[in-house]
Motif scaffolding. Structure first.
Motif, mmCIF file in Angstrom:
data_model
loop_
_atom_site.group_PDB
_atom_site.id
_atom_site.type_symbol
_atom_site.label_atom_id
_atom_site.label_comp_id
_atom_site.label_asym_id
_atom_site.label_seq_id
_atom_site.Cartn_x
_atom_site.Cartn_y
_atom_site.Cartn_z
ATOM 1 N N UNK A 35 0.876 -1.175 0.000
ATOM 2 C CA UNK A 35 0.000 0.000 0.000
ATOM 3 C C UNK A 35 0.909 1.220 0.000
ATOM 4 N N UNK A 36 0.600 2.175 -0.863
ATOM 5 C CA UNK A 36 1.367 3.417 -0.924
ATOM 6 C C UNK A 36 0.415 4.563 -0.618
ATOM 7 N N UNK A 37 0.785 5.364 0.365
ATOM 8 C CA UNK A 37 -0.023 6.517 0.738
ATOM 9 C C UNK A 37 0.843 7.777 0.651
ATOM 10 N N UNK A 38 0.362 8.738 -0.125
ATOM 11 C CA UNK A 38 1.009 10.047 -0.202
ATOM 12 C C UNK A 38 0.033 11.017 0.438
ATOM 13 N N UNK A 39 0.415 11.555 1.586
ATOM 14 C CA UNK A 39 -0.476 12.421 2.360
ATOM 15 C C UNK A 39 -0.974 13.601 1.533
ATOM 16 N N UNK A 40 -2.309 13.748 1.494
ATOM 17 C CA UNK A 40 -2.918 14.861 0.770
ATOM 18 C C UNK A 40 -2.955 14.690 -0.742
ATOM 19 N N UNK A 41 -2.559 13.533 -1.246
ATOM 20 C CA UNK A 41 -2.517 13.294 -2.699
ATOM 21 C C UNK A 41 -3.215 11.969 -3.029
ATOM 22 N N UNK A 42 -4.558 11.972 -3.061
ATOM 23 C CA UNK A 42 -5.282 10.717 -3.316
ATOM 24 C C UNK A 42 -4.968 10.093 -4.674
ATOM 25 N N UNK A 43 -4.632 10.903 -5.688
ATOM 26 C CA UNK A 43 -4.310 10.352 -7.004
ATOM 27 C C UNK A 43 -2.964 9.623 -7.030
ATOM 28 N N UNK A 44 -2.148 9.849 -6.013
ATOM 29 C CA UNK A 44 -0.840 9.189 -5.924
ATOM 30 C C UNK A 44 -0.801 8.118 -4.840
ATOM 31 N N UNK A 45 -1.956 7.862 -4.212
ATOM 32 C CA UNK A 45 -2.066 6.848 -3.167
ATOM 33 C C UNK A 45 -2.775 5.618 -3.723
ATOM 34 N N UNK A 46 -2.288 4.443 -3.360
ATOM 35 C CA UNK A 46 -2.834 3.183 -3.874
ATOM 36 C C UNK A 46 -3.017 2.199 -2.737
ATOM 37 N N UNK A 47 -4.205 1.590 -2.668
ATOM 38 C CA UNK A 47 -4.506 0.605 -1.621
ATOM 39 C C UNK A 47 -3.737 -0.690 -1.829
ATOM 40 N N UNK A 48 -3.620 -1.121 -3.086
ATOM 41 C CA UNK A 48 -2.927 -2.381 -3.367
ATOM 42 C C UNK A 48 -2.143 -2.287 -4.661
ATOM 43 N N UNK A 49 -0.866 -2.574 -4.566
ATOM 44 C CA UNK A 49 -0.022 -2.706 -5.755
ATOM 45 C C UNK A 49 0.746 -4.008 -5.599
ATOM 46 N N UNK A 50 0.547 -4.926 -6.537
ATOM 47 C CA UNK A 50 1.261 -6.209 -6.508
ATOM 48 C C UNK A 50 2.530 -6.086 -7.335
ATOM 49 N N UNK A 51 3.651 -6.495 -6.756
ATOM 50 C CA UNK A 51 4.910 -6.491 -7.487
ATOM 51 C C UNK A 51 4.871 -7.581 -8.553
ATOM 52 N N UNK A 52 5.289 -7.246 -9.773
ATOM 53 C CA UNK A 52 5.256 -8.217 -10.866
ATOM 54 C C UNK A 52 6.398 -9.224 -10.727
ATOM 55 N N UNK A 53 6.533 -10.094 -11.727
ATOM 56 C CA UNK A 53 7.545 -11.152 -11.682
ATOM 57 C C UNK A 53 8.964 -10.623 -11.531
ATOM 58 N N UNK A 54 9.203 -9.425 -12.011
ATOM 59 C CA UNK A 54 10.542 -8.828 -11.909
ATOM 60 C C UNK A 54 10.725 -8.060 -10.594
ATOM 61 N N UNK A 55 9.669 -7.997 -9.765
ATOM 62 C CA UNK A 55 9.764 -7.257 -8.504
ATOM 63 C C UNK A 55 9.610 -5.756 -8.692
ATOM 64 N N UNK A 56 8.925 -5.345 -9.752
ATOM 65 C CA UNK A 56 8.750 -3.920 -10.032
ATOM 66 C C UNK A 56 7.259 -3.566 -10.073
ATOM 67 N N UNK A 57 6.965 -2.271 -10.086
ATOM 68 C CA UNK A 57 5.615 -1.777 -10.299
ATOM 69 C C UNK A 57 5.709 -0.405 -10.957
ATOM 70 N N UNK A 58 4.619 -0.013 -11.597
ATOM 71 C CA UNK A 58 4.576 1.275 -12.282
ATOM 72 C C UNK A 58 3.933 2.301 -11.360
ATOM 73 N N UNK A 59 4.521 3.518 -11.330
ATOM 74 C CA UNK A 59 4.025 4.567 -10.450
ATOM 75 C C UNK A 59 3.939 5.881 -11.232
ATOM 76 N N UNK A 60 2.840 6.647 -11.040
ATOM 77 C CA UNK A 60 2.682 7.904 -11.790
ATOM 78 C C UNK A 60 3.873 8.855 -11.621
#
Length: 176
Positions: A35-60
């Motif tokens: 879970x990623x939370x950016x205080x005061x920035x709901x568009x940049x906060x995510x409840x669930x992000x699953x790391x892919x097979x390479x251990x990475x994820x995409x972020x705005x």
């Protein structure tokens, strides 16, 4: 307060502190959900992000984030630095693990398969999650291949062995 009770209390507190430190040192890998939370920035906060097979994820704004073998704190720092680069003046970011990758148990258990990791998991608890041992199971012929071990080294294990995310446990048959 008697000295032996005081010593016991200190040992318990040290145990909790070491467990908390171990949990903060957890290294992320493929299959973990954060879970990623950016205080005061709901568009940049995510409840669930699953790391892919390479251990990475995409972020705005930042793009691909390599979380493989990094702690949640290190990911926080990476996101803060990425957002400070022309997007947010003082971003406050928190990253927490929502669910850990599975461990796997096979051989002489009643329900072999993959199970969600839980902090503090020991081999005897993992066996319980897998429905217990079969009649033919050996309590002494147990091996573990650690999830983070690229060389896939087989280690002998006992019922009090700590299980880690991604581990593969094999329970062999006993000889009667």
């Amino acid at each position: 307060m008697p000295m032996h009770i005081l010593k016991l209390a200190v040992l318990l507190l040290l145990g909790f502190a070491l467990q908390a430190q171990a949990e903060t040192q957890y290294r992320l890998s493929s299959g973990d959900v954060v879970r990623i939370n950016v205080y005061g920035e709901p568009d940049l906060s995510f409840e669930e992000i699953r790391l892919n097979d390479a251990g990475t994820f995409s972020y705005p704004f930042i793009g691909e984030v390599n979380a493989l073998d990094k702690t949640p704190r290190e990911i926080e720092d990476m996101i803060v630095k990425g957002l400070q680069d022309g997007y947010i003046v003082d971003p406050r970011v928190s990253v927490s693990v929502i669910s850990y990758r599975e461990f796997y148990i096979s051989g002489e258990v009643n329900a072999p398969g993959g199970y969600p990791f839980q902090p503090g998991l020991t081999l005897d608890r993992a066996i319980a999650l897998a429905g217990g041992l079969t009649e033919r199971a050996s309590k002494r012929r147990i091996t573990v291949i650690r999830g983070g071990d690229e060389s896939r080294t087989i280690e002998k294990a006992a019922l009090d062995t700590i299980v880690k995310p991604g581990d593969t446990i094999t329970i062999d048959q006993g000889f009667f």
